[in-house]
Design a protein around this motif. Structure first.
Motif, PDB file in Angstrom:
ATOM      1  N   ALA A  11       0.792  -1.338  -0.005  1.00 26.65           N
ATOM      2  CA  ALA A  11      -0.020   0.015   0.080  1.00 26.65           C
ATOM      3  C   ALA A  11       0.763   1.155  -0.209  1.00 26.65           C
ATOM      4  O   ALA A  11       0.729   2.297   0.720  1.00 26.65           O
ATOM      5  CB  ALA A  11      -0.838  -0.220   1.366  1.00 26.65           C
ATOM      6  N   ARG A  13       3.703   3.857  -2.124  1.00 27.98           N
ATOM      7  CA  ARG A  13       3.473   5.212  -3.236  1.00 27.98           C
ATOM      8  C   ARG A  13       3.296   4.623  -4.506  1.00 27.98           C
ATOM      9  O   ARG A  13       2.394   5.074  -4.950  1.00 27.98           O
ATOM     10  CB  ARG A  13       4.997   5.957  -3.307  1.00 27.98           C
ATOM     11  CG  ARG A  13       5.200   6.446  -1.693  1.00 27.98           C
ATOM     12  CD  ARG A  13       6.717   6.721  -1.424  1.00 27.98           C
ATOM     13  NE  ARG A  13       7.593   5.473  -1.879  1.00 27.98           N
ATOM     14  CZ  ARG A  13       8.998   5.483  -1.388  1.00 27.98           C
ATOM     15  NH1 ARG A  13       9.389   6.879  -1.491  1.00 27.98           N
ATOM     16  NH2 ARG A  13       9.344   4.546  -1.591  1.00 27.98           N
ATOM     17  N   MET A  14       3.681   3.530  -4.959  1.00 27.13           N
ATOM     18  CA  MET A  14       3.516   2.992  -6.292  1.00 27.13           C
ATOM     19  C   MET A  14       1.950   2.481  -6.259  1.00 27.13           C
ATOM     20  O   MET A  14       1.422   2.714  -7.398  1.00 27.13           O
ATOM     21  CB  MET A  14       4.389   2.060  -6.722  1.00 27.13           C
ATOM     22  CG  MET A  14       4.557   1.697  -8.179  1.00 27.13           C
ATOM     23  SD  MET A  14       4.726   3.308  -9.303  1.00 27.13           S
ATOM     24  CE  MET A  14       3.602   3.379 -10.033  1.00 27.13           C
ATOM     25  N   GLU A  36       1.162  -5.126   5.227  1.00 25.99           N
ATOM     26  CA  GLU A  36       1.424  -6.047   6.272  1.00 25.99           C
ATOM     27  C   GLU A  36       1.400  -5.298   7.662  1.00 25.99           C
ATOM     28  O   GLU A  36       0.565  -5.878   8.693  1.00 25.99           O
ATOM     29  CB  GLU A  36       2.895  -6.499   6.261  1.00 25.99           C
ATOM     30  CG  GLU A  36       2.881  -7.923   6.778  1.00 25.99           C
ATOM     31  CD  GLU A  36       4.312  -8.570   6.562  1.00 25.99           C
ATOM     32  OE1 GLU A  36       5.183  -7.963   6.473  1.00 25.99           O
ATOM     33  OE2 GLU A  36       4.247  -9.618   6.354  1.00 25.99           O
ATOM     34  N   LYS A  37       2.194  -4.145   8.036  1.00 20.29           N
ATOM     35  CA  LYS A  37       1.833  -3.614   9.249  1.00 20.29           C
ATOM     36  C   LYS A  37       1.266  -2.210   9.424  1.00 20.29           C
ATOM     37  O   LYS A  37       0.877  -2.165  10.343  1.00 20.29           O
ATOM     38  CB  LYS A  37       3.589  -3.283   9.420  1.00 20.29           C
ATOM     39  CG  LYS A  37       4.468  -4.472   9.457  1.00 20.29           C
ATOM     40  CD  LYS A  37       6.036  -4.113   9.833  1.00 20.29           C
ATOM     41  CE  LYS A  37       7.126  -5.097   9.114  1.00 20.29           C
ATOM     42  NZ  LYS A  37       7.339  -4.690   7.901  1.00 20.29           N
ATOM     43  N   ASP A  38       1.244  -1.359   8.486  1.00 17.05           N
ATOM     44  CA  ASP A  38       1.102   0.045   8.793  1.00 17.05           C
ATOM     45  C   ASP A  38      -0.518   0.321   8.527  1.00 17.05           C
ATOM     46  O   ASP A  38      -0.803   0.850   7.624  1.00 17.05           O
ATOM     47  CB  ASP A  38       1.790   0.969   7.662  1.00 17.05           C
ATOM     48  CG  ASP A  38       1.661   2.270   8.058  1.00 17.05           C
ATOM     49  OD1 ASP A  38       0.850   2.856   8.879  1.00 17.05           O
ATOM     50  OD2 ASP A  38       2.465   3.162   7.427  1.00 17.05           O
ATOM     51  N   CYS A  71       4.439  -4.534  -3.497  1.00 18.86           N
ATOM     52  CA  CYS A  71       5.462  -4.589  -2.156  1.00 18.86           C
ATOM     53  C   CYS A  71       6.838  -4.694  -2.632  1.00 18.86           C
ATOM     54  O   CYS A  71       7.153  -4.665  -3.784  1.00 18.86           O
ATOM     55  CB  CYS A  71       5.154  -5.757  -1.534  1.00 18.86           C
ATOM     56  SG  CYS A  71       4.872  -7.527  -2.268  1.00 18.86           S
TER      57      CYS A  71
HETATM   58  N1  LIG Z   1       8.064   4.120  -6.417  1.00 20.48           N
HETATM   59  C1  LIG Z   1       8.173   4.041  -7.753  1.00 20.48           C
HETATM   60  O1  LIG Z   1       8.128   4.868  -8.399  1.00 20.48           O
HETATM   61  C2  LIG Z   1       8.122   2.580  -8.494  1.00 20.48           C
HETATM   62  C3  LIG Z   1       7.961   1.438  -7.627  1.00 20.48           C
HETATM   63  N2  LIG Z   1       8.075   0.312  -8.179  1.00 20.48           N
HETATM   64  C4  LIG Z   1       8.209  -1.043  -7.560  1.00 20.48           C
HETATM   65  O2  LIG Z   1       6.897  -0.882  -6.562  1.00 20.48           O
HETATM   66  C5  LIG Z   1       7.073  -1.743  -5.384  1.00 20.48           C
HETATM   67  C6  LIG Z   1       6.522  -0.673  -4.204  1.00 20.48           C
HETATM   68  O3  LIG Z   1       7.567   0.220  -4.040  1.00 20.48           O
HETATM   69  P1  LIG Z   1       7.176   1.619  -3.323  1.00 20.48           P
HETATM   70  O4  LIG Z   1       5.587   2.171  -3.457  1.00 20.48           O
HETATM   71  O5  LIG Z   1       8.027   2.763  -3.783  1.00 20.48           O
HETATM   72  O6  LIG Z   1       7.589   1.176  -1.969  1.00 20.48           O
HETATM   73  P2  LIG Z   1       6.836   1.657  -0.360  1.00 20.48           P
HETATM   74  O7  LIG Z   1       8.017   1.419   0.491  1.00 20.48           O
HETATM   75  O8  LIG Z   1       6.304   2.908  -0.650  1.00 20.48           O
HETATM   76  O9  LIG Z   1       5.526   0.522  -0.452  1.00 20.48           O
HETATM   77  C7  LIG Z   1       5.824  -0.785  -0.174  1.00 20.48           C
HETATM   78  C8  LIG Z   1       4.561  -1.262   0.515  1.00 20.48           C
HETATM   79  O10 LIG Z   1       4.713  -2.934   0.609  1.00 20.48           O
HETATM   80  C9  LIG Z   1       4.221  -3.058   2.027  1.00 20.48           C
HETATM   81  N3  LIG Z   1       4.843  -4.411   2.198  1.00 20.48           N
HETATM   82  C10 LIG Z   1       6.115  -4.505   2.748  1.00 20.48           C
HETATM   83  N4  LIG Z   1       6.239  -5.857   2.909  1.00 20.48           N
HETATM   84  C11 LIG Z   1       5.323  -6.650   2.659  1.00 20.48           C
HETATM   85  C12 LIG Z   1       4.917  -8.079   2.833  1.00 20.48           C
HETATM   86  N5  LIG Z   1       5.868  -9.008   3.310  1.00 20.48           N
HETATM   87  N6  LIG Z   1       3.601  -8.083   2.568  1.00 20.48           N
HETATM   88  C13 LIG Z   1       2.703  -7.275   2.181  1.00 20.48           C
HETATM   89  N7  LIG Z   1       2.945  -5.961   2.060  1.00 20.48           N
HETATM   90  C14 LIG Z   1       4.413  -5.725   2.283  1.00 20.48           C
HETATM   91  C15 LIG Z   1       4.493  -1.878   2.828  1.00 20.48           C
HETATM   92  O11 LIG Z   1       3.603  -1.783   3.926  1.00 20.48           O
HETATM   93  P3  LIG Z   1       4.076  -2.608   5.324  1.00 20.48           P
HETATM   94  O12 LIG Z   1       5.497  -2.455   5.554  1.00 20.48           O
HETATM   95  O13 LIG Z   1       3.073  -1.880   6.078  1.00 20.48           O
HETATM   96  O14 LIG Z   1       3.780  -3.915   5.171  1.00 20.48           O
HETATM   97  C16 LIG Z   1       4.201  -0.809   1.762  1.00 20.48           C
HETATM   98  O15 LIG Z   1       2.841  -0.570   1.899  1.00 20.48           O
HETATM   99  C17 LIG Z   1       8.547  -1.852  -5.367  1.00 20.48           C
HETATM  100  O16 LIG Z   1       8.574  -3.313  -5.717  1.00 20.48           O
HETATM  101  C18 LIG Z   1       9.025  -1.120  -6.654  1.00 20.48           C
HETATM  102  O17 LIG Z   1      10.237  -1.958  -7.064  1.00 20.48           O
HETATM  103  C19 LIG Z   1       8.047   0.141  -9.535  1.00 20.48           C
HETATM  104  C20 LIG Z   1       7.878   1.052 -10.491  1.00 20.48           C
HETATM  105  C21 LIG Z   1       8.234   2.658  -9.663  1.00 20.48           C
END
Ligand SMILES: NC(=O)C1=CN([C@@H]2O[C@H](COP(=O)(O)OP(=O)(O)OC[C@H]3O[C@@H](n4cnc5c(N)ncnc54)[C@H](OP(=O)(O)O)[C@@H]3O)[C@@H](O)[C@H]2O)C=CC1
Ligand SMILES: O=C(O)[C@@H]1CCC=N1
Length: 268
Positions: A11, A13-14, A36-38, A71
């Motif tokens: 959940a 930024r992407m 997962e956590k937030d 994620c």
């Molecule tokens: N930002 C960008 O411009 C781009 C990003 N991406 C890809 O998008 C993905 C996310 O990046 P971004 O949005 O920047 O990262 P963020 O850190 O903003 O978001 C990551 C999310 O994943 C959740 N998460 C982490 N671990 C787990 C888990 N084990 N199970 C379920 N949810 C989980 C986190 O929440 P919590 O810790 O609460 O679980 C959080 O909501 C990455 O794989 C990245 O490579 C691809 C293209 C562009």
């Protein structure tokens, strides 16, 4: 076409940029978002968007047509391992993670699951992502139809091979950050000439918006650069300094470093 229900795992930024873009364009796509956590983050997203949220994605998995993994690459091992024993064979799994191509997804999802790799960028939020993608081996026409509906809601797209998505992640996924950094540098420079930060932001932002509009209209950066560069004039002096300092080589090195890191994340 029947409504599509997408489960976002992640959940951040992407995820937000993608579902925000989708919700602005499509009324028949339903979104459930999980992390997962937030829990606070889920609460705040639910207040802003017409979505459902959960911290237990497994309990929703059976209801959805599409799972979109947003994620971190490092979470994929755990998530896909857990998913493999529960996913139905016709459910479509898409990841946006850097370094995680369809062949990796297929190694985890052993029941001929249709999979895709989508590399969007944050301009999905305004329907202007340039997304590149590759499909796995078990994608059928119905999945392509769903995919096209989702991807066209967030901007332009281009289908490539898995290797090409690896090689071009930097260009479409990460280079927006390079551009924003360039913009920040111009703002800092403008500010040194005695104008306020607000004025510097206006000057640079409007210049970039105008330049992007010209690029959108004419599609030829070399010609556009040439129009600005009066022979023997001021711009030529600035461009010479950039060339002397290997600007193009530096950008190429940044692209390589980005792709290497993306690949490394996918291999963990
Ligand atoms: N930002 C960008 O411009 C781009 C990003 N991406 C890809 O998008 C993905 C996310 O990046 P971004 O949005 O920047 O990262 P963020 O850190 O903003 O978001 C990551 C999310 O994943 C959740 N998460 C982490 N671990 C787990 C888990 N084990 N199970 C379920 N949810 C989980 C986190 O929440 P919590 O810790 O609460 O679980 C959080 O909501 C990455 O794989 C990245 O490579 C691809 C293209 C562009
Ligand atoms: O920084 C990252 O790892 C992700 C991948 C592409 C853009 N952002």
């Amino acid at each position: 076409m029947k409504d599509i229900h997408i489960l976002f795992i992640g959940a951040g930024r992407m995820a937000e940029a993608i579902f925000s873009g989708i919700l602005q364009k499509e009324k028949d796509i339903h979104i459930t978002v999980s992390n997962e956590k937030d829990v606070q983050r889920l609460k705040s997203l639910k207040e802003q968007y017409e979505i459902n949220t959960t911290t237990d994605w497994l309990s929703v998995l059976h209801e959805v047509d599409v799972v979109l993994l947003a994620c971190p690459p490092s979470a994929h091992d755990e998530v896909l391992t857990k998913m493999n024993t529960h996913i139905r064979s016709n459910q479509f799994v898409i990841t946006v993670a850097a370094g995680i191509g369809p062949s990796t997804l297929e190694r985890y999802l052993t029941d001929k699951t249709p999979v895709a790799w989508l590399m969007p960028n944050t301009a999905a939020d305004v329907g202007k992502s340039m997304s590149i993608y590759a499909f796995g081996k078990h994608v059928k026409n119905e999945h392509v139809v769903h995919f096209n509906k989702i991807v066209s809601a967030i901007g332009a797209s281009e289908q490539l091979s898995e290797q090409q998505v690896h090689d071009l992640t930097a260009i479409t996924g990460s280079a927006p950050a390079f551009l924003y950094h360039f913009i920040e540098s111009l703002e800092d420079s403008a500010h040194t000439y005695g104008i306020t930060k607000k004025q510097a932001r206006k000057l640079v932002t409007e210049m970039i918006i105008g330049s992007a509009a010209m690029l959108d209209k004419h599609r030829d950066p070399m010609k556009l650069r040439d129009q600005v560069t009066s022979p023997g004039g001021a711009t030529a002096a600035g461009l010479s300094l950039l060339a002397e300092n290997q600007f193009a080589t530096l950008i190429n090195k940044a692209v390589q470093a980005t792709n290497e890191r993306a690949k490394q994340q996918g291999n963990k």
